[in-house]
Each structure stands twice: as C-alpha cells, then as structure tokens.
Motif scaffolding. Structure first.
Motif, PDB file in Angstrom:
ATOM      1  N   ARG A  39      -7.232 -19.070  -0.532  1.00 43.20           N
ATOM      2  CA  ARG A  39      -8.037 -19.415  -0.065  1.00 43.20           C
ATOM      3  C   ARG A  39      -7.747 -19.069   0.939  1.00 43.20           C
ATOM      4  N   ALA A  40      -6.473 -19.341   1.323  1.00 45.36           N
ATOM      5  CA  ALA A  40      -5.461 -19.976   3.027  1.00 45.36           C
ATOM      6  C   ALA A  40      -5.704 -18.527   4.575  1.00 45.36           C
ATOM      7  N   GLY A  41      -6.734 -18.047   5.544  1.00 48.39           N
ATOM      8  CA  GLY A  41      -6.859 -17.702   5.977  1.00 48.39           C
ATOM      9  C   GLY A  41      -7.869 -17.119   5.831  1.00 48.39           C
ATOM     10  N   ARG A  42      -9.137 -18.380   5.987  1.00 47.37           N
ATOM     11  CA  ARG A  42     -10.444 -18.034   5.162  1.00 47.37           C
ATOM     12  C   ARG A  42     -10.224 -17.148   4.341  1.00 47.37           C
ATOM     13  N   GLY A  43      -9.747 -16.890   3.057  1.00 45.96           N
ATOM     14  CA  GLY A  43     -10.129 -16.375   2.294  1.00 45.96           C
ATOM     15  C   GLY A  43      -9.528 -15.169   2.098  1.00 45.96           C
ATOM     16  N   ARG A  44      -8.380 -14.474   3.156  1.00 49.32           N
ATOM     17  CA  ARG A  44      -8.058 -13.612   3.893  1.00 49.32           C
ATOM     18  C   ARG A  44      -6.377 -13.340   2.714  1.00 49.32           C
ATOM     19  N   GLY A  45      -6.069 -14.135   2.299  1.00 48.87           N
ATOM     20  CA  GLY A  45      -4.555 -15.222   2.013  1.00 48.87           C
ATOM     21  C   GLY A  45      -4.104 -13.794   0.634  1.00 48.87           C
ATOM     22  N   LEU A  46      -4.921 -13.028   0.128  1.00 53.25           N
ATOM     23  CA  LEU A  46      -5.158 -12.100  -0.940  1.00 53.25           C
ATOM     24  C   LEU A  46      -4.228 -10.710  -0.506  1.00 53.25           C
ATOM     25  N   GLU A  47      -5.450 -10.843   0.710  1.00 49.85           N
ATOM     26  CA  GLU A  47      -5.101  -9.139   1.834  1.00 49.85           C
ATOM     27  C   GLU A  47      -4.166  -9.221   2.518  1.00 49.85           C
ATOM     28  N   HIS A  48      -3.896 -10.637   3.038  1.00 49.59           N
ATOM     29  CA  HIS A  48      -2.575 -10.428   3.579  1.00 49.59           C
ATOM     30  C   HIS A  48      -1.648 -10.846   3.271  1.00 49.59           C
ATOM     31  N   ALA A  49      -0.838 -10.892   1.676  1.00 47.03           N
ATOM     32  CA  ALA A  49      -0.377 -10.345   0.398  1.00 47.03           C
ATOM     33  C   ALA A  49      -0.227  -9.144  -0.094  1.00 47.03           C
ATOM     34  N   GLU A  50      -1.519  -8.107   0.086  1.00 46.01           N
ATOM     35  CA  GLU A  50      -0.584  -6.957  -0.198  1.00 46.01           C
ATOM     36  C   GLU A  50      -0.479  -6.126   0.578  1.00 46.01           C
ATOM     37  N   ARG A  51      -0.830  -6.159   2.081  1.00 42.42           N
ATOM     38  CA  ARG A  51      -0.773  -5.672   2.837  1.00 42.42           C
ATOM     39  C   ARG A  51       0.958  -6.085   3.568  1.00 42.42           C
ATOM     40  N   ALA A  52       1.265  -7.303   3.335  1.00 40.39           N
ATOM     41  CA  ALA A  52       3.016  -7.537   3.323  1.00 40.39           C
ATOM     42  C   ALA A  52       3.455  -6.391   2.351  1.00 40.39           C
ATOM     43  N   ALA A  53       2.793  -6.784   1.288  1.00 39.95           N
ATOM     44  CA  ALA A  53       3.626  -6.083   0.160  1.00 39.95           C
ATOM     45  C   ALA A  53       3.471  -4.403   0.210  1.00 39.95           C
ATOM     46  N   GLY A  54       3.064  -3.974   0.326  1.00 36.72           N
ATOM     47  CA  GLY A  54       2.614  -2.808   1.214  1.00 36.72           C
ATOM     48  C   GLY A  54       3.482  -2.480   1.850  1.00 36.72           C
ATOM     49  N   VAL A  55       4.394  -3.325   2.964  1.00 38.09           N
ATOM     50  CA  VAL A  55       5.177  -2.932   3.832  1.00 38.09           C
ATOM     51  C   VAL A  55       6.969  -3.005   3.226  1.00 38.09           C
ATOM     52  N   LEU A  56       6.052  -3.675   2.231  1.00 40.79           N
ATOM     53  CA  LEU A  56       8.298  -3.912   1.605  1.00 40.79           C
ATOM     54  C   LEU A  56       8.665  -2.714  -0.053  1.00 40.79           C
ATOM     55  N   ARG A  57       7.501  -2.097  -0.205  1.00 37.23           N
ATOM     56  CA  ARG A  57       7.457  -1.319  -0.754  1.00 37.23           C
ATOM     57  C   ARG A  57       7.358   0.074  -0.798  1.00 37.23           C
TER      58      ARG A  57
END
Length: 315
Positions: A15-33
């Motif tokens: 729910r963080a970032g007005r519901g954008r928490g999962l989106e932010h996590a996946e974008r960060a995960a893409g860079v790490l991957r």
C-alpha cells in the motif's frame, strides 16, 4: 558493475506510495536481476504477516542473503530494522537497502537515497554491494512500560507532534494531508504545556535528572521526520548519540510562527529551543503517547537509548 551472485530480499508494503509499493519493488528487482542477483519480493496483506515472512526467510534461507531491502516508507523501514536487530549477529551481518516510496521517506532523505525512483535506488544498492564496506547505521531503541521493544531509524516524538499523529490515527475516514490538518487544528485548540520528567545520560556518560514543562520533545537519530521537518539539522546517524530537542511552552500564535523555522532547520538557534546530545533518556510525561518513525511506540514512561552501528546500510 558486477555483483557476486546471491539473494536480495525485498520486503514491500503493497500500500506504500498510494498502492505503488509492489510496482516499485518489481522495478527495483528488475535492475538487481540484470546484474546477476536473485531478487525475492516478499509482500503480505498486513505488516505483521510481512515481518513473519521475512524472519522465516532469514532463518531458513535457500541461498545466501546479500541484503534486505525495505520498499515503502519509514514505517516499513522501522519494522525491517526491528527484524534485523532482533535476529542478533545473524541480522547484523545482513545489510539494509532502501527503495523509498512512502509518505515521509525521512531516513532515505537523510542518507541521500533517491526517492520515488526505484531504479536509481536499486543502483545505489548495487554500488554499495560492489564497493567498500557500507556505513553502519545507529538504531534507536525504545523500551516501553509493558515490556515491548521498538526500534527506530529517524525520530521519536513525544509532544505536540505526537499528539497530532495520535489524533490523526483516530480519523480513518479522512486521508492524506487532510487527516493531519484536521488533527492539528484540534490539537491547537487543546494546546497546553506538557509536564516532562527526564533522566538523561549525556555524551560524556554523566547522568542528570530534570523536570521541565514543554510543547515538543523529540529524540532524533537523523535530521528530519514528518516528510522533511528538520527537527535536528545537525544529527548524525553514526555517532552513537541521539539529539534531544525540546521546545519550551508557547502559545498558539508563537507555535505557528515557529513552524517555518522548523521546516528550514533554523529553530535550534532560538531561545525557546534546547538541544543536547545524549546516550539514553528515561522519559515520563503523563498522558503522552510517543511515536517513532511515525508509528505508535506507546505511552510514557519510556526508556530510549541508541544501538551504535547496529546495521550496515546500503546508501
């Protein structure tokens, strides 16, 4: 840039970032991957369930855990800090990364981590993993009268600011800034000095007791809270100390006039403001409920101290 293989666990508040928490996590995960790491995204419907997932993953890892990344605001960071510190030496060996997307993001602000830019935040994590040993972060510790322990990264508030937070939490129908504005207006009408009793241990190890009235009393590990309110502009998160910031009793008009100076970090020069560096404080103030990192810590009396260099931080 080439990181050694390993798992990076991203603990996300959906729910963080007005519901954008999962989106932010996946974008960060893409860079790490892309750079050879194995990101694992942990999310749950509530914070308690998320922390249990994280504890289980750290206790029984399927691969070496290179870092834990808190994705969200200061409340999620606080909770993840509590897990790492609570695991003892095992948790201390796992560095903390931040992908901020919450309301306040004050720890990220203090550390200079890009906010609302998950790719840039992930890049900071990668550079630290590949570079020299990361800096260590002091962590505040609160022990409550009922035996609970709460950890915090930024600021513990125990005054007018905490009262506003407490009242805002009772207004679930209002959202965002409107909830806090409504709470502040009510608390301004009810404004009265608080009766603080303090036992402090200062930087030199000297113990002192004091009884003083005031409107604000904050213990700061970092410079700001509340989304950029610079309550302790000179605070450092690596000196083994907390800054005790107190504001003497003021009327409504003078308190409102003080707010611009607080926002700019100029209030510490005013005669109504006291600042001292301490190792620990026993705080008692009848009727006061303290907040740490914007989350409810509990009513006083409280014992607050600092754990020097408790966590490596990838910043």
């Amino acid at each position: 840039m080439s990181s050694a293989a390993g798992t990076v666990v991203l603990a996300v508040n959906p729910r963080a970032g007005r519901g954008r928490g999962l989106e932010h996590a996946e974008r960060a995960a893409g860079v790490l991957r892309v750079w050879g790491l194995e990101p694992v995204v942990l999310a749950a419907a509530d914070l308690g369930s998320l922390l249990e997932l994280l504890r289980q993953h750290l206790r029984e890892p399927t691969a070496p855990v290179r870092a834990v990344v808190a994705v969200g605001g200061d409340g999620v960071v606080q909770a993840v800090l509590g897990v790492l510190v609570g695991l003892g030496p095992r948790g201390a060996d796992v560095p903390l990364g931040l992908v901020p997307c919450g309301t306040g993001n004050d720890l990220a602000r203090h550390l200079g981590i890009p906010r609302e830019d998950p790719e840039a935040a992930a890049g900071r994590i990668l550079r630290r993993l590949d570079g020299p040993p990361p800096p260590r972060l002091d962590v505040g510790r609160v022990r409550t009268g009922d035996g609970r322990t709460v950890h915090f990264g930024t600021v513990l508030a125990a005054g007018f600011d905490a009262a506003v937070n407490e009242r805002a939490n009772r207004r679930p129908r209002l959202r965002g800034a409107a909830r806090y504005l409504a709470a502040m207006l009510v608390e301004l009408r009810r404004l009265k000095p608080l009766d603080y009793r303090l036992e402090t241990v200062d930087a030199a190890g000297r113990t002192r007791t004091a009884h003083r009235p005031g409107l604000l009393l904050d213990l700061a590990n970092t410079s700001s809270f509340g989304g950029g309110l610079r309550i302790a502009p000179d605070a450092r998160a690596d000196d083994g100390l907390l800054e005790l910031v107190g504001v003497d009793p003021l009327g409504r008009a003078r308190l409102l006039a003080l707010l611009p100076a607080l926002l700019a970090g100029r209030h510490t020069r005013l005669p109504c403001v006291r600042v001292e560096r301490v190792r620990s404080v026993v705080l008692e103030a009848p009727g006061v409920v303290a907040y740490a990192d914007g989350e409810r810590a509990g009513p006083t009396p409280l014992r607050v101290d600092v754990l020097p260099g408790a966590v490596d931080v990838l910043a």
